[in-house]
Scaffold this motif. Structure first.
Motif, short mmCIF file in Angstrom:
data_model
loop_
_atom_site.label_atom_id
_atom_site.label_comp_id
_atom_site.label_asym_id
_atom_site.label_seq_id
_atom_site.Cartn_x
_atom_site.Cartn_y
_atom_site.Cartn_z
N ARG A 150 0.83 -1.21 0.00
CA ARG A 150 0.00 0.00 0.00
C ARG A 150 0.87 1.26 0.00
N SER A 151 1.94 1.23 0.78
CA SER A 151 2.84 2.38 0.81
C SER A 151 3.51 2.60 -0.54
N ALA A 152 3.87 1.49 -1.20
CA ALA A 152 4.51 1.61 -2.51
C ALA A 152 3.55 2.16 -3.55
N VAL A 153 2.30 1.71 -3.51
CA VAL A 153 1.31 2.21 -4.47
C VAL A 153 1.02 3.68 -4.22
N THR A 154 0.90 4.07 -2.95
CA THR A 154 0.63 5.47 -2.61
C THR A 154 1.78 6.37 -3.03
N ALA A 155 3.00 5.86 -2.92
CA ALA A 155 4.18 6.64 -3.29
C ALA A 155 4.48 6.59 -4.79
N HIS A 156 3.60 5.92 -5.56
CA HIS A 156 3.77 5.80 -7.03
C HIS A 156 5.12 5.16 -7.37
N ALA A 157 5.41 4.05 -6.70
CA ALA A 157 6.65 3.33 -6.96
C ALA A 157 6.63 2.76 -8.37
N GLY A 158 7.81 2.47 -8.90
CA GLY A 158 7.92 1.92 -10.24
C GLY A 158 7.42 0.49 -10.33
N ASP A 159 7.19 0.04 -11.56
CA ASP A 159 6.67 -1.32 -11.77
C ASP A 159 7.64 -2.38 -11.25
N GLY A 160 8.94 -2.10 -11.35
CA GLY A 160 9.92 -3.07 -10.88
C GLY A 160 9.80 -3.31 -9.39
N GLU A 161 9.68 -2.25 -8.62
CA GLU A 161 9.54 -2.39 -7.17
C GLU A 161 8.21 -3.03 -6.81
N LEU A 162 7.15 -2.63 -7.52
CA LEU A 162 5.84 -3.22 -7.26
C LEU A 162 5.83 -4.72 -7.57
N ARG A 163 6.51 -5.10 -8.66
CA ARG A 163 6.52 -6.51 -9.05
C ARG A 163 7.17 -7.37 -7.98
N ILE A 164 8.22 -6.87 -7.36
CA ILE A 164 8.90 -7.63 -6.30
C ILE A 164 7.95 -7.86 -5.13
N ILE A 165 7.22 -6.82 -4.74
CA ILE A 165 6.30 -6.95 -3.60
C ILE A 165 5.13 -7.86 -3.95
N VAL A 166 4.59 -7.70 -5.18
CA VAL A 166 3.47 -8.54 -5.62
C VAL A 166 3.87 -10.01 -5.66
N ASP A 167 5.04 -10.30 -6.20
CA ASP A 167 5.50 -11.69 -6.26
C ASP A 167 5.68 -12.26 -4.85
N GLY A 168 6.14 -11.42 -3.91
CA GLY A 168 6.29 -11.89 -2.54
C GLY A 168 4.95 -12.24 -1.91
N ILE A 169 3.92 -11.45 -2.19
CA ILE A 169 2.59 -11.74 -1.65
C ILE A 169 2.01 -12.99 -2.29
#
Length: 331
Positions: free
Chosen positions: A133-152
């Motif tokens: 949620r923090s990454a999405v709110t901070a408009h993180a890049g797709d690369g960072e989001l992909r790492i978190i999504v894969d972890g979940i």
């Protein structure tokens, strides 16, 4: 002087008559005034009673609201206390029941072991979701989001592994949903959520979707529904078969040697059929796992992040609804 006397009498009579009329008028006015006063008094009394009733209703409403808030606060404190007890239990290698008066070895009871593992899994999921949620709110890049999504997604794989192991020890515990909150249990299907229903909820949360994505999600929802129907029919057939097995022969007959042998045979057949229950749990969890994975492939990285947040928020609201329901005022 003789003429003046009669005139004086007439004048006196007129005066008396006027006085009498005045007295009658005064009396009538007094009666009217008294009547008006009584009417006004009645109106004032009704107003006072109404105001008193309103004040009493407002007082009771404030008391109910205060009691409700106190119950919510009490429930929150109890939940905090249970979480602290559970944390201490994890450190000590035991599980403390919700009543707080029983302690069992975690290795000696499969259901309680799973409850501890599920609580730990849920805690870790909350941490990962907060990070996402923090990454999405901070408009993180797709690369960072992909790492978190894969972890979940990998974390979801972990709960399916835990449930598979738990089904071998106590399949009825998983089917009953006692490891879930009451509101979650209302929507459970074979020890978990219905994949097709979850997809319905997500479609409205992920707009806009491309035509290709809409088609893919629609096909995934249809195939999930068909698989759910097949598993539900299989469970119904198993229940019917169990009922027929248990009812075969004479119920309530005396315990002769022949009847005992029949009874033991029936129980052996029933046990054999019950042994297939964990297979239903595994198939249902496999369907849930495949649905999540295919959904992740159909969506972009940012859409997958939003989908995972929506799924988590949905189940969090169900858990919150359970807490509110249990803490509701009871009159």
């Amino acid at each position: 002087m003789a003429d003046a006397s009669p005139r004086t009498d007439i004048s006196t009579d007129d005066t008396d008559e006027k006085n009498e009329r005045f007295d009658r008028g005064k009396s009538t006015a007094m009666v009217a005034y008294d009547s008006s006063d009584r009417s006004k008094d009645k109106t004032d009394q009704k107003t006072l009673r109404r105001l008193a009733q309103n004040r009493e209703a407002a007082r009771k409403s404030r008391l109910r609201k205060k009691a409700y808030v106190q119950q919510l606060e009490s429930s929150r404190l109890k939940l905090t206390q249970l979480e602290q007890e559970l944390q201490r239990a994890r450190q000590q290698g035991i599980f403390i029941s919700s009543s707080g008066d029983q302690a069992h070895s975690a290795g000696g009871n499969g259901a309680m072991t799973f409850d501890v593992e599920y609580a730990r899994w849920l805690e870790e999921q909350n941490r990962q979701i907060n990070e996402l949620r923090s990454a999405v709110t901070a408009h993180a890049g797709d690369g960072e989001l992909r790492i978190i999504v894969d972890g979940i997604m990998a974390h979801y794989d972990e709960i399916f592994r835990l449930k598979s192991n738990a089904a071998k020890n106590d399949v009825f515990h998983l089917l009953s949903g006692m490891w879930k909150t009451p509101a979650e249990r209302c929507f459970m299907w074979l020890g978990g959520f219905r994949p097709s229903e979850l997809l319905k909820l997500l479609v409205n949360q992920l707009e806009p979707l491309t035509e290709q994505q809409l088609t893919g999600i629609g096909n995934l929802q249809q195939s999930s529904q068909q698989a759910e129907d097949a598993l539900s029919q299989g469970m119904e057939a198993l229940q019917q078969s169990l009922a027929e097995t248990l009812c075969s022969g004479s119920l309530g007959s005396s315990g002769s040697s022949g009847n005992v042998a029949n009874y033991m045979g029936q129980m052996a057949m029933a046990m054999g059929k019950l042994g297939t229950l964990d297979g239903f749990i595994r198939q249902a969890d496999n369907l849930r796992q495949q649905t999540l994975q295919q959904m992740n492939r159909l969506l972009t990285t940012r859409q997958s992040a939003r989908a995972l947040l929506a799924i988590h928020d949905y189940f969090s609201r169900l858990r919150a609804l359970s807490s509110l329901w249990l803490a509701r005022p009871r009159e």
